[in-house]
Design a protein around this motif. Structure first.
Motif, mmCIF file in Angstrom:
data_model
loop_
_atom_site.group_PDB
_atom_site.id
_atom_site.type_symbol
_atom_site.label_atom_id
_atom_site.label_comp_id
_atom_site.label_asym_id
_atom_site.label_seq_id
_atom_site.Cartn_x
_atom_site.Cartn_y
_atom_site.Cartn_z
ATOM 1 N N ALA A 78 0.704 -1.240 0.123
ATOM 2 C CA ALA A 78 -0.135 0.113 0.196
ATOM 3 C C ALA A 78 1.184 1.493 0.495
ATOM 4 N N SER A 79 1.896 1.033 -0.197
ATOM 5 C CA SER A 79 3.457 2.410 0.182
ATOM 6 C C SER A 79 2.779 2.818 -1.113
ATOM 7 N N PRO A 80 2.935 4.415 -1.536
ATOM 8 C CA PRO A 80 3.070 5.043 -2.636
ATOM 9 C C PRO A 80 3.892 4.148 -3.350
ATOM 10 N N SER A 81 3.214 4.235 -4.925
ATOM 11 C CA SER A 81 3.953 3.851 -5.686
ATOM 12 C C SER A 81 5.372 5.274 -6.563
ATOM 13 N N LEU A 82 6.296 4.712 -7.649
ATOM 14 C CA LEU A 82 6.492 5.845 -8.314
ATOM 15 C C LEU A 82 6.011 6.364 -8.551
ATOM 16 N N PHE A 83 5.444 5.978 -9.852
ATOM 17 C CA PHE A 83 3.917 6.846 -10.760
ATOM 18 C C PHE A 83 2.642 6.699 -10.031
ATOM 19 N N ALA A 84 2.471 6.655 -8.990
ATOM 20 C CA ALA A 84 1.547 6.864 -8.259
ATOM 21 C C ALA A 84 0.042 6.303 -8.869
ATOM 22 N N LEU A 109 -6.517 -0.346 9.142
ATOM 23 C CA LEU A 109 -7.758 0.235 8.614
ATOM 24 C C LEU A 109 -8.182 1.507 9.148
ATOM 25 N N ALA A 110 -7.414 1.894 10.258
ATOM 26 C CA ALA A 110 -7.601 3.251 10.330
ATOM 27 C C ALA A 110 -6.774 4.348 9.870
ATOM 28 N N ASP A 111 -5.890 4.578 8.981
ATOM 29 C CA ASP A 111 -5.455 4.722 7.564
ATOM 30 C C ASP A 111 -5.600 4.213 6.224
ATOM 31 N N PRO A 112 -6.421 4.289 5.878
ATOM 32 C CA PRO A 112 -6.248 3.977 4.224
ATOM 33 C C PRO A 112 -5.460 4.039 3.453
ATOM 34 N N ALA A 113 -4.577 3.159 2.788
ATOM 35 C CA ALA A 113 -3.825 4.169 1.257
ATOM 36 C C ALA A 113 -4.930 4.813 0.246
ATOM 37 N N PRO A 114 -4.730 6.140 -0.431
ATOM 38 C CA PRO A 114 -5.403 6.815 -1.439
ATOM 39 C C PRO A 114 -4.492 5.540 -2.898
ATOM 40 N N ASP A 115 -5.562 5.625 -3.445
ATOM 41 C CA ASP A 115 -5.201 4.543 -4.892
ATOM 42 C C ASP A 115 -4.603 2.955 -4.555
ATOM 43 N N VAL A 116 -5.680 2.581 -3.520
ATOM 44 C CA VAL A 116 -6.192 1.580 -3.460
ATOM 45 C C VAL A 116 -6.877 0.540 -2.441
#
Length: 339
Positions: A78-84, A109-116
Motif C-alpha cells: 500500500a505504500s505510494p508507488s513511483l508513478f502513483a 483500517l485506521a488509515d487506508p492508503a489512497p489509490d488502493v
C-alpha cells in the motif's frame, strides 16, 4: 481511481449484493456461499481495472492468503508507488488468518492508503471475529454471501435469466429448481446453459430436455407422483432412481419435505397464515394448496407417519431400504385416495 480516495465511512453500505458493490478503500466479502463471493470479487477487480484503464494507468493486482501472511506485507503493497499507479489487494481466507495478518489489517483500517482497493474475504466461522468487528466499525462496504434459502431459489433463477435478458416460464423455474437446485453453482450453470443454448422464452419442455434425467432421478418427481396418488408412477420412478445409484435417503427426504410444506399450508387454512407458513415462498404456498386437493387431515397425518417410519428404517432400523421406501410410497398414495 476516484472511489479509492473516499473515506470508508462515506461508502458504508453493509449487506450489499454481489452485483451492486463498487470498489472502495476497504471491502469485506463475507459468507459461506462461494459462488456469490467469487462473483463479488470478480466484479470488484473488473471495475477496478476498467477505472484504471479509463485513467490511462495500469492496475497492480496482488492476492495474499491470510494464513500465510507475512508481517508488514500490506504496508509494503500500500505504500505510494513511483508513478502513483492504482493498486488492488485481496487477502483471502480471513477465517484462517494468522496473528500477523490480524495485526496489520487492523492497523491499516485506521488509515487506508489512497489509490488502493483492499478486498478482504471471510468464508465464515468464528475465527477473525475481532477483525470483522473492526472492519464493521469503519463502515466499510460488506458483501453478503450467505447460502440462498430454498424458498429463494426460484427468485435466483429469475434473476439469472433477467441478467441474460431472457425469459423463463414459472413452470420451468420450478422444474429447474427441482432438478438442480441443491447446489447454487450447478443451478447457475444450468441457467447459463439454457440461456446460451435455447431461444425465446424457456419453457418446461426445455428444462426437461436438458435436465429431465436428473429430474426423474431425484426425489421430487417421486414425491409428486406419490402425493398425487399415483402409486405406480411413484414406484417406477423410485426404482429407476435407486437403480441409477440414487441413495434412498434423499428420496424419502423429498417426500417428507413436500408433506411438511403441505402440513404447514393446511394448518393456515381459515386464518391468517402467520407463523404456520413462515419460511415459505408464495409459489411454494400456491403449489401446496393445489397439492392438498383430495387430501384430508387424517390422510396427511397417515402419510407423514408412513414417511417417518421409512426414514427410521432406511437410517438403520430396517434391513431393506428399498422395501421401506416402496412401502412408504404406497401408503402415501393410499392416504391421498383415502383408502
Amino acid at each position: 481511481m476516484p472511489p479509492a480516495r473516499r473515506s470508508t465511512r462515506s461508502t458504508a453500505r453493509p449487506g450489499l449484493s454481489w452485483d451492486v458493490v463498487e470498489p472502495a478503500p476497504v471491502v469485506l466479502v463475507r459468507g459461506t456461499e462461494g459462488l456469490l463471493a467469487d462473483r463479488a470479487m470478480a466484479r470488484l477487480v473488473g471495475l477496478a481495472r476498467e477505472r484504471a484503464t479509463a485513467e490511462s494507468t495500469t492496475l497492480e493486482v496482488t492476492r495474499l492468503e491470510a494464513s500465510m501472511y507475512e508481517q508488514g506485507r500490506l504496508a509494503v503493497l500500500a505504500s505510494p508507488s513511483l508513478f502513483a499507479e492504482p493498486r488492488y489487494v485481496e487477502i483471502l481466507g480471513l477465517e484462517s488468518l494468522n496473528d500477523a495478518c490480524a495485526t496489520d489489517v487492523t492497523a491499516y483500517l485506521a488509515d487506508p492508503a489512497p489509490d488502493v482497493v483492499l478486498v478482504l474475504r471471510h468464508a465464515g466461522g468464528q475465527k477473525g471475529k475481532k477483525l470483522l468487528e473492526a472492519i464493521a466499525a469503519t463502515g466499510a462496504p460488506e458483501v453478503a454471501c450467505e447460502p440462498v434459502p430454498e424458498r429463494e431459489k426460484a427468485a435466483f433463477v429469475q434473476a439469472e435469466f433477467a441478467r441474460g435478458r431472457r425469459r423463463i416460464a414459472p413452470a420451468a423455474v420450478t422444474a429447474l429448481v427441482d432438478a438442480v437446485g441443491s447446489d447454487l453453482r450447478e443451478l447457475a450453470a444450468a441457467c447459463s446453459q439454457l440461456i446460451e443454448d435455447t431461444t425465446g422464452q424457456v419453457g418446461q419442455d426445455d428444462v426437461d430436455r436438458y435436465y429431465g434425467g436428473r429430474v426423474e432421478a431425484t426425489g421430487f418427481k417421486v414425491a409428486d407422483a406419490a402425493i398425487a396418488g399415483d402409486a405406480g408412477q411413484a414406484l417406477a420412478l423410485a426404482r429407476h432412481a435407486m437403480a441409477s445409484g440414487t441413495d434412498p435417503v434423499p428420496l424419502v427426504a423429498a417426500v417428507a419435505l413436500k408433506l411438511r410444506t403441505m402440513a404447514k399450508v393446511a394448518a393456515s387454512r381459515g386464518r391468517e397464515q402467520g407463523n404456520a407458513t413462515a419460511g415459505l415462498a408464495p409459489w411454494q404456498i400456491d403449489r401446496a394448496r393445489k397439492e392438498l386437493q383430495g387430501w384430508t387431515p387424517e390422510g396427511l397425518a397417515a402419510a407423514v407417519s408412513a414417511v417417518a417410519a421409512a426414514d427410521a428404517e432406511i437410517k438403520g432400523e430396517g434391513r431393506s431400504p428399498g422395501y421401506a421406501i416402496e412401502r412408504a410410497l404406497l401408503r402415501v398414495a393410499a392416504a391421498r385416495a383415502g383408502r
